[in-house]
Structure formats: C-alpha cells, structure tokens
Design a protein around this motif. Structure first.
Motif, PDB file in Angstrom:
ATOM      1  N   TYR A  48      45.431  32.735  34.488  1.00  0.00           N
ATOM      2  CA  TYR A  48      44.103  32.148  34.259  1.00  0.00           C
ATOM      3  C   TYR A  48      44.212  30.865  33.430  1.00  0.00           C
ATOM      4  O   TYR A  48      43.628  29.837  33.784  1.00  0.00           O
ATOM      5  CB  TYR A  48      43.203  33.178  33.557  1.00  0.00           C
ATOM      6  N   VAL A  69      37.585  30.662  36.989  1.00  0.00           N
ATOM      7  CA  VAL A  69      37.235  32.004  37.492  1.00  0.00           C
ATOM      8  C   VAL A  69      36.838  31.903  38.967  1.00  0.00           C
ATOM      9  O   VAL A  69      37.259  32.713  39.797  1.00  0.00           O
ATOM     10  CB  VAL A  69      36.084  32.625  36.652  1.00  0.00           C
ATOM     11  N   ILE A  72      39.871  31.267  41.161  1.00  0.00           N
ATOM     12  CA  ILE A  72      40.688  32.472  41.375  1.00  0.00           C
ATOM     13  C   ILE A  72      39.966  33.449  42.306  1.00  0.00           C
ATOM     14  O   ILE A  72      40.589  34.103  43.137  1.00  0.00           O
ATOM     15  CB  ILE A  72      41.025  33.140  40.013  1.00  0.00           C
ATOM     16  N   LEU A  76      40.015  35.481  47.107  1.00  0.00           N
ATOM     17  CA  LEU A  76      39.913  36.946  47.245  1.00  0.00           C
ATOM     18  C   LEU A  76      38.860  37.330  48.280  1.00  0.00           C
ATOM     19  O   LEU A  76      38.829  38.461  48.758  1.00  0.00           O
ATOM     20  CB  LEU A  76      39.554  37.594  45.894  1.00  0.00           C
ATOM     21  N   LEU A  89      47.216  33.762  46.357  1.00  0.00           N
ATOM     22  CA  LEU A  89      46.981  33.205  45.017  1.00  0.00           C
ATOM     23  C   LEU A  89      48.249  32.583  44.446  1.00  0.00           C
ATOM     24  O   LEU A  89      48.217  31.474  43.903  1.00  0.00           O
ATOM     25  CB  LEU A  89      46.478  34.301  44.071  1.00  0.00           C
TER      26      LEU A  89
END
Lengths: 133, 279
Positions: A48, A69, A72, A76, A89
């Motif tokens: 992060y 955030v 990331i 997904l 990722l």
C-alpha cells in the motif's frame, strides 16, 4: 507445517523459526499457508505504501492516500479469482516499479526496494522448490 | 458481495481492503452512534472523540470476523484457536445436554462450527431470523453436518424443540446479551445501566435441568480466536423461580461485563444496550 505465503517468508521461517514450539494443549493451530499475521500485515502495508508513493509522484500526497486504495481495489473487480488477482496486482506493481526506478527523486528508491524484494522472492522460490519447502 | 470479496481479494492485501471497508462502516451513522453510546457506559469518562476512533476499531474487528466466517464457509479455511478455561470447555463437550450462553462478540458462527466439528454433540444455534433470502440460503448451504440453526421467530414453539434437543444430549447455543422483540426478558444491570436480557436460556436450563456454560469467542488477531469458557451456571428447579433466575443472571452479567470491559472492541452491539443511553 509452514504458515507463510511468499517463498521468501517460507524460506526465512524454515531456517529461523522454532517450528512447532508454540503448539500446546490449549492452542489449536491451523495448517495453512496464509496464517502468518506478521507476513500478511507487512506485505499489505508495504504494498500500500509503495502504491501511495507512486501515485504521490503524480498527484498531491493527501489525494494519493485514498487513490491508492482505489488503485489496489480496481484490479480486484476483474473477478478472476484470488490467485489470478494477486498475480495481476504484483505484475502491475512490478511494471510501475520498473517505470519509477528510472525516475528522478526519492520515488526511485521505493521502486528499487520493490524490485530488489521481488527478485529476492523469485530466487527464494527457486531455492524453496529445490529444498521442497 | 462479501462472498465475491472473499473469493477475489488476495490474502496478502486483505488488511488494506478491510481497513478501507471499515471506514465505510463509519458512515453507518445509527450503528456508529450506538457503539459510541455503549462505549460511554463501558468506559465512564471517555470522550466522544476517543469513542469515535474506538468505534472504528469495533467495525474493523467486525469486518474481520465477517470475512473469516465467509472464508471458512467458502474455502474451509480455519483460524487458530486459543483457549482460556479449557477445562470448562472440555466439561461442556463431554457432558450431554447443555446450554452454551454467549454474546455478540468475535465470531459466534465460527465457534459453533468448531464445537460442532470437535464434539460429538449436535449443536443447535438459536439466532435472529435472517432477513435477506440469499444470505439465508448461503448460511443453510454452508452449515456443518452436526450444526442445526433455529431462527427465533416464535419463541413458544421453539422452546419445546430446544427442550427436546437438550434432553437428547444436544448443546443449545444462545446469545444472551441482547433481546429482540417478542422474546421473554429479565431486568438486569449492565455497566450500571438498566437493561433487559433474554430469559429463555435460564428458563430452559431450569426446565431441562441442564447447566449453562458461559462461553465467549473473541478475535485476538488475524485469523486467531480465543475461546473463553467460564464455570457452568446451574439453576436448580425451585418454586422460587424469580430468585433462582436473578442469581443466575447476576453471575452471567458479571462475566459478560468482565469480558466486554477488556474486549470492548469485540462487542458487536450496534444499538444502545440501555434505554438510558438512547436518550
């Protein structure tokens, strides 16, 4: 029993940890590769913070914190599954690191750190397979 | 959505995802206020600002337990377990027919699955009806063989079923820290505030002549839970029902207070537990 996910952590645990020592009558330990809290939190925070640094190289820091955030979370949404999303990722972070490693400013150190750990983990993976850990 | 997240979020990035989703829980104003008001009673003299941040910790733990529960049901990934008062836990497992009294703390579901799989007894979980049909279906599909879930829709019908289950050697798991509408209750004092707690477990213990085992399942870290078991509470059949219930309830509230006081961040009660706190 190895409770670590990444090859580097598995290898360190194999040589350093006093395995099984915490097994006692009133503790029931799960035999699972993703059970190490230290490994899990360290990797999550490091990943992060690295993402925040890369985004902060382009936008102000305060904006980079929530944007990291989002950055990331977006991959997904592919719905490819846990393992494939993990690979996506890592691949994206590797590409970003390769880009920022040649940049000027302190972000290049963050990028180099990622690349070094990435390659160390790759080497550990080969060694771990050879040692059958 | 939770199921999707469990199946798609790599484990090593889970803390980041859970930390950010816990922030969204803070937008759930009524729950946040409920937690903050309860914290005011649990921690007398605490400030609203401190309790705001404490409520985030409650939501953070809540998110983790939800995720652990779904991960267990979806992939059968079990957490580590620690035990405090293991002898009491073992006594419950070896004795036939008992009531497991617990609270809305940690993971009630995960604990029930652990008991169901480790003990030879049938576990009957009593819980509030599930409103969402999809969640209901998911829960039914993923429950353990030895685990039966009874939804507390009509208390009088359920009481007879539970009595039979205990007499046949089953363990009835009930949450005794909150009452819902239509449930018989008893007056109690929690953290110096008047409240109502379910009467059912105590009445059932007297009728079935079965011990009540206070057991709490608390989350102590990532994928790590602790089972805290207290000595059993027994209620002998007597004509002085009210006195017997009051004594048992006093023991239960004391244990409940002790556990909540040290693990306030695990008490998932999102409404003020006392009418005094709601004002």
């Amino acid at each position: 029993m190895n409770r670590h996910h990444f090859a580097l952590a598995r290898l360190i645990a194999h040589f350093v940890e006093d395995r099984q020592s915490c097994l006692s009558g009133t503790i029931l330990l799960a035999n699972d590769r993703d059970q190490s809290a230290i490994e899990n939190y360290s990797v999550a925070i490091w990943f992060y913070v690295t993402t925040v640094c890369y985004i902060a190289a382009v936008v102000p820091w305060l904006l980079a914190i929530p944007l990291a955030v989002v950055a990331i979370s977006l991959p997904l949404l592919s719905g490819a599954g846990m393992k494939a999303n993990g690979q996506i990722l890592m691949l994206l972070q590797f590409s970003a690191s390769a880009y920022f490693a040649t940049a000027s400013g302190p972000v290049k150190y963050v990028a180099w750190l990622f690349l070094i750990v990435f390659f160390m983990n790759s080497a550990a993976w080969i060694l771990a397979r050879w040692l059958e850990i | 959505m939770l199921r999707y997240a469990v199946l798609n979020v790599p484990i090593w990035i889970e803390p980041v995802v859970i930390a950010s989703w816990s922030l969204f829980f803070l937008l759930w104003a009524s729950a946040r206020r409920g937690v903050m008001r309860n914290l005011k009673a649990i921690k007398p003299g605490s400030t609203s600002v401190a309790n705001f941040f404490r409520s985030y910790r409650v939501f953070w733990n809540f998110a983790w337990t939800l995720a652990d529960n779904v991960r267990f049901k979806e992939s059968h990934v079990i957490p580590d377990w620690e035990f405090t008062g293991y002898e009491h836990f073992e006594a419950m497992q070896t004795s036939g027919g008992a009531i497991l009294l617990t609270a809305h703390m940690g993971s009630y579901d995960l604990g029930a699955h652990l008991f169901a799989e480790r003990s030879g007894h049938r576990i009957i979980m009593v819980r509030a009806p599930e409103i969402d049909p999809e969640t209901h279906e998911f829960e039914e599909k993923h429950r353990a063989e030895e685990l039966r879930v009874e939804f507390n829709v009509k208390a009088s019908d359920l009481a007879l079923d539970l009595l039979h289950a205990i007499r046949e050697g089953g363990i009835v798991a009930v949450q005794g820290d909150r009452v819902t509408q239509g449930i018989a209750d008893l007056p109690a004092t929690l953290f110096g505030k008047p409240t109502r707690l379910p009467a059912g477990p105590f009445a059932l213990a007297m009728a079935a002549r079965a011990p009540i085992h206070p057991v709490f399942i608390v989350r102590v870290g990532r994928r790590r839970y602790r089972v805290i078991a207290f000595p059993p509470i027994t209620i002998a059949p007597t004509r002085e029902r009210d006195t017997a219930f009051a004594a048992a309830l006093e023991t239960w509230t004391k244990e409940l207070e002790d556990v909540i006081r040290t693990r306030w961040y695990q008490w998932f009660t999102f409404e003020p537990f006392s009418p005094e706190l709601a004002e």
